[in-house]
Design a protein around this motif. Structure first.
Motif, mmCIF file in Angstrom:
data_model
loop_
_atom_site.group_PDB
_atom_site.id
_atom_site.type_symbol
_atom_site.label_atom_id
_atom_site.label_comp_id
_atom_site.label_asym_id
_atom_site.label_seq_id
_atom_site.Cartn_x
_atom_site.Cartn_y
_atom_site.Cartn_z
ATOM 1 N N SER A 266 54.271 -27.329 38.196
ATOM 2 C CA SER A 266 53.407 -26.263 37.693
ATOM 3 C C SER A 266 54.177 -24.951 37.706
ATOM 4 N N ARG A 267 53.525 -23.902 37.295
ATOM 5 C CA ARG A 267 54.160 -22.584 37.278
ATOM 6 C C ARG A 267 54.671 -22.211 38.662
ATOM 7 N N THR A 268 53.824 -22.404 39.671
ATOM 8 C CA THR A 268 54.226 -22.053 41.029
ATOM 9 C C THR A 268 55.345 -22.959 41.521
ATOM 10 N N ARG B 125 57.671 -24.372 39.698
ATOM 11 C CA ARG B 125 58.932 -23.926 39.085
ATOM 12 C C ARG B 125 59.450 -22.688 39.797
ATOM 13 N N ALA B 126 58.524 -21.767 40.103
ATOM 14 C CA ALA B 126 58.933 -20.553 40.818
ATOM 15 C C ALA B 126 59.530 -20.930 42.174
ATOM 16 N N ARG C 149 61.071 -23.804 42.999
ATOM 17 C CA ARG C 149 62.407 -24.357 42.824
ATOM 18 C C ARG C 149 63.383 -23.256 42.440
ATOM 19 N N ALA C 150 62.896 -22.295 41.642
ATOM 20 C CA ALA C 150 63.749 -21.168 41.251
ATOM 21 C C ALA C 150 64.152 -20.363 42.480
ATOM 22 N N GLU D 65 66.979 -22.080 44.203
ATOM 23 C CA GLU D 65 68.282 -22.115 43.552
ATOM 24 C C GLU D 65 68.844 -20.747 43.237
ATOM 25 N N ALA E 12 65.135 -15.300 40.464
ATOM 26 C CA ALA E 12 63.682 -15.502 40.475
ATOM 27 C C ALA E 12 62.962 -14.163 40.573
ATOM 28 N N GLN E 13 63.461 -13.301 41.448
ATOM 29 C CA GLN E 13 62.837 -11.980 41.588
ATOM 30 C C GLN E 13 62.924 -11.197 40.289
ATOM 31 N N LEU F 148 62.677 -12.151 37.490
ATOM 32 C CA LEU F 148 61.726 -12.639 36.491
ATOM 33 C C LEU F 148 60.282 -12.417 36.944
ATOM 34 N N GLY F 149 60.116 -11.681 38.028
ATOM 35 C CA GLY F 149 58.766 -11.329 38.446
ATOM 36 C C GLY F 149 58.181 -12.228 39.519
ATOM 37 N N VAL F 150 58.991 -13.111 40.097
ATOM 38 C CA VAL F 150 58.481 -13.970 41.169
ATOM 39 C C VAL F 150 58.501 -13.186 42.480
ATOM 40 N N ASN F 151 57.349 -13.056 43.106
ATOM 41 C CA ASN F 151 57.266 -12.400 44.406
ATOM 42 C C ASN F 151 57.704 -13.423 45.458
#
Lengths: 261, 321
Positions: free
Chosen positions: B180-182, B184-185, B187-188, B191, B196-197, B199-202
């Motif tokens: 899901s979206r979360t 993928r975030a 796994r991002a 890696e 990830a940050q 791209l807006g991942v908190n």
């Protein structure tokens, strides 16, 4: 020639940052008008990447302000800055190596989608719809950079040139207002660089504003509307490419002053 | 219809589980299978945190213990309904994971490992020293069995009919999550945290969320464990068990849902088989682990898949002879 509106998209005001005794940036100010390509050039160690890290929230300035769309953003964490619509690529490509090419770009859609942990685990009906649109938009961006046929390979399997393109596709998937490209042409061959050039111009056509750090002068001169020149953390010139090229201070910074005497 | 469609792991899982329920009527084996199920719950949770999210925890047994003791104490000492006690365990573990996670997840790599290790040890000491509450080192007895509408789950077979469907649901939730979206975030984050940050991942919030999420799995497993054994003691929740869980994750395969199940199964069954070697049990156990990790460093599931593909490749006349 260019429609420069009253309000710049991005404004740097007297930005200073020192790492210990090293003054990485010293009172740098310039503006980026919406819909333009602005290049930042300068010798190695001039502070270009530091500037990018400041704009994207990975570093905070010790003094000065970063204003994006009229709002001060300095000191905000990177993910917050990203959510405002600033996307970037990295000088050393930073992909999610063991995810597929497509999944990499799908992460780019993060800020524009909203399925949380629980909704994703339960696979609520609306999240499936969201997944479909995430996938479609990601595929569009892959098509734009010409990587659609590699969608299901692991990102690590791509050669460097294609990795750079993938990173751009991933940033584009976030539909940014401002795109920061950190040396996108480094490691690319002549053909790939030409494709990159076309891509940057196509993005400007789309209305995207681009801030570019690049060592390839040919590319920079072709795509930039404005160039800012940094040297030892100081801004020594700004202007359109032709003016900057003739600026004696810029020539001195790149070639040294000795050659004149 | 494509026959391969039926060869997916979910169908196999369901078929094997049903077959087991129908055919197997040996309490020893069923008990063993129930423990595999409980361990798999723990391992899949830890795998989400470690294999997918890249955040190591050497104190996961503590959450298992907290869930277990919350269920045990509330039911045995205070006579609370076991299902309510199970929910209470989830709350206790969730809150604890939050309180521990906020400071600990600021650390990375070895430092995070140390912090979670310390947490595990503190909780273990609490179990042994808080005599009045936990019964101390001699354990807590008299934990009632679970029951569903008057149907008491007090035989291995009946427990099996609870534990494995629960495991099936948890595996499905987990498989959904990672895709899901979360997920993928997550796994991002593993890696490339910086990317990830950007791209807006908190990432700070995500680490905390997945830490709590995996603690909830552990709590659920702990409650089931307490009601399965009807007796718990601190020794089940010590440092060695945390290490064993990490081993199960790595052996089965990091970032693999089915690997979690396989890792749990192998490391639950293997010691039972090896008891026939008496004193040499541990040596053989260690040797097996070493051989597997040397030859299948990506874990059992991926490793066996790689071998299978390699064999097929050779059959089809690949250049590697």
């Amino acid at each position: 020639m260019l429609a420069i509106t009253d309000q710049p998209l991005l404004e740097l005001k007297e930005i200073s940052l020192a790492f210990g005794g090293l003054q990485a940036l010293d009172g740098v100010s310039f503006t980026v008008a919406p819909g333009t390509v602005q290049a930042v050039i300068g010798p190695n160690g001039a502070g270009k990447t530091t500037l990018f890290n400041l704009i994207t929230g990975f570093l905070s300035p010790q003094s000065g302000r970063v204003v994006f769309q009229g709002e001060e953003i300095q000191g905000q964490p990177p993910h917050q800055v990203a959510r405002l619509g600033i996307a970037r690529t990295f000088q050393l490509v930073q992909l999610f190596d063991y995810m597929t090419v497509l999944e990499n770009v799908m992460v780019g859609r993060h800020r524009l989608s909203r399925a949380g942990l629980l909704a994703g685990a339960l696979r609520l009906p609306w999240t499936s719809q969201e997944e479909v649109s995430i996938r479609e938009r990601a595929l569009e961006e892959l098509q734009f950079v010409g990587l659609a046929d590699r969608a299901h390979q692991p990102a690590a399997a791509l050669p460097l040139g294609l990795k750079r393109l993938l990173e751009i596709a991933r940033a584009l998937a976030a539909e940014p207002t401002l795109l920061l490209l950190d040396e996108p042409a480094s490691g690319l061959d002549a053909v790939e660089t030409e494709r990159l050039q076309e891509m940057i111009l196509a993005l400007r056509e789309r209305g995207l504003t681009i801030l570019l750090v690049e060592h390839d002068m040919g590319l920079t001169m072709e795509v930039a509307d404005q160039i800012a020149v940094l040297n030892y953390g100081q801004l020594i010139a700004t202007g359109p490419p032709r003016e900057v090229q003739k600026n004696p201070e810029v020539i001195a910074a790149y070639l040294g002053t000795d050659w004149q005497t | 219809m494509n026959p391969r469609k039926f060869l997916n792991p979910w169908v196999l899982f369901g078929a094997a589980a049903l077959l087991t329920a129908g055919v197997l009527d040996n309490d020893y084996y069923l008990t063993l299978i129930n423990f595999i199920g409980i361990h798999a719950l723990l391992v899949v949770g830890l795998n989400l945190l470690m294999g997918y999210g890249g955040q190591i925890s050497l104190g996961h047994a503590a959450f298992f213990g907290l869930g277990s003791y919350t269920s045990g104490i509330l039911t045995a000492t205070y006579g609370v309904n076991p299902w309510l006690a199970l929910l209470a365990g989830l709350v206790v573990c969730g809150v604890t994971a939050f309180l521990i996670g906020v400071p600990a997840l600021k650390l990375r790599g070895y430092y995070l490992a140390m912090a979670t290790l310390g947490f595990g040890i503190i909780v273990y000491i609490f179990f042994t020293e808080a005599h009045k509450l936990t019964g101390g080192p001699s354990g807590l007895a008299g934990i009632p069995s679970l029951s569903i509408g008057g149907f008491k789950l007090d035989t291995p077979k009946r427990l099996y009919l609870l534990i494995w469907p629960v495991l099936g649901v948890i595996l499905a939730l987990s498989a959904n999550l990672v895709d899901s979206r979360t997920g993928r975030a997550l796994r991002a984050l593993h890696e490339g945290e910086t990317a990830a940050q950007s791209l807006g991942v908190n990432t700070a919030k995500l680490k905390l969320l997945i830490f709590i999420w995996s603690a909830l799995y552990a709590s659920l497993a702990g409650s089931l464990y307490a009601h399965t054994l009807n007796f718990i003691a601190p020794s089940s929740f010590g440092f060695m068990f945390s290490i064993k869980l990490v081993t199960m994750v790595v052996l089965g395969g990091m970032a693999s849902i089915w690997g979690s199940l396989l890792g749990a199964a192998v490391l639950t069954v293997l010691p039972e088989i090896l008891t026939m070697f008496h004193d040499y049990e541990v040596i053989i156990f260690g040797a097996i682990l070493m051989v597997v990790m040397i030859f299948l460093p990506r874990g059992l599931v991926r490793g066996l898949k790689d071998l299978w593909e390699f064999r097929r490749y050779k059959k089809e006349g690949g250049i590697i002879g």
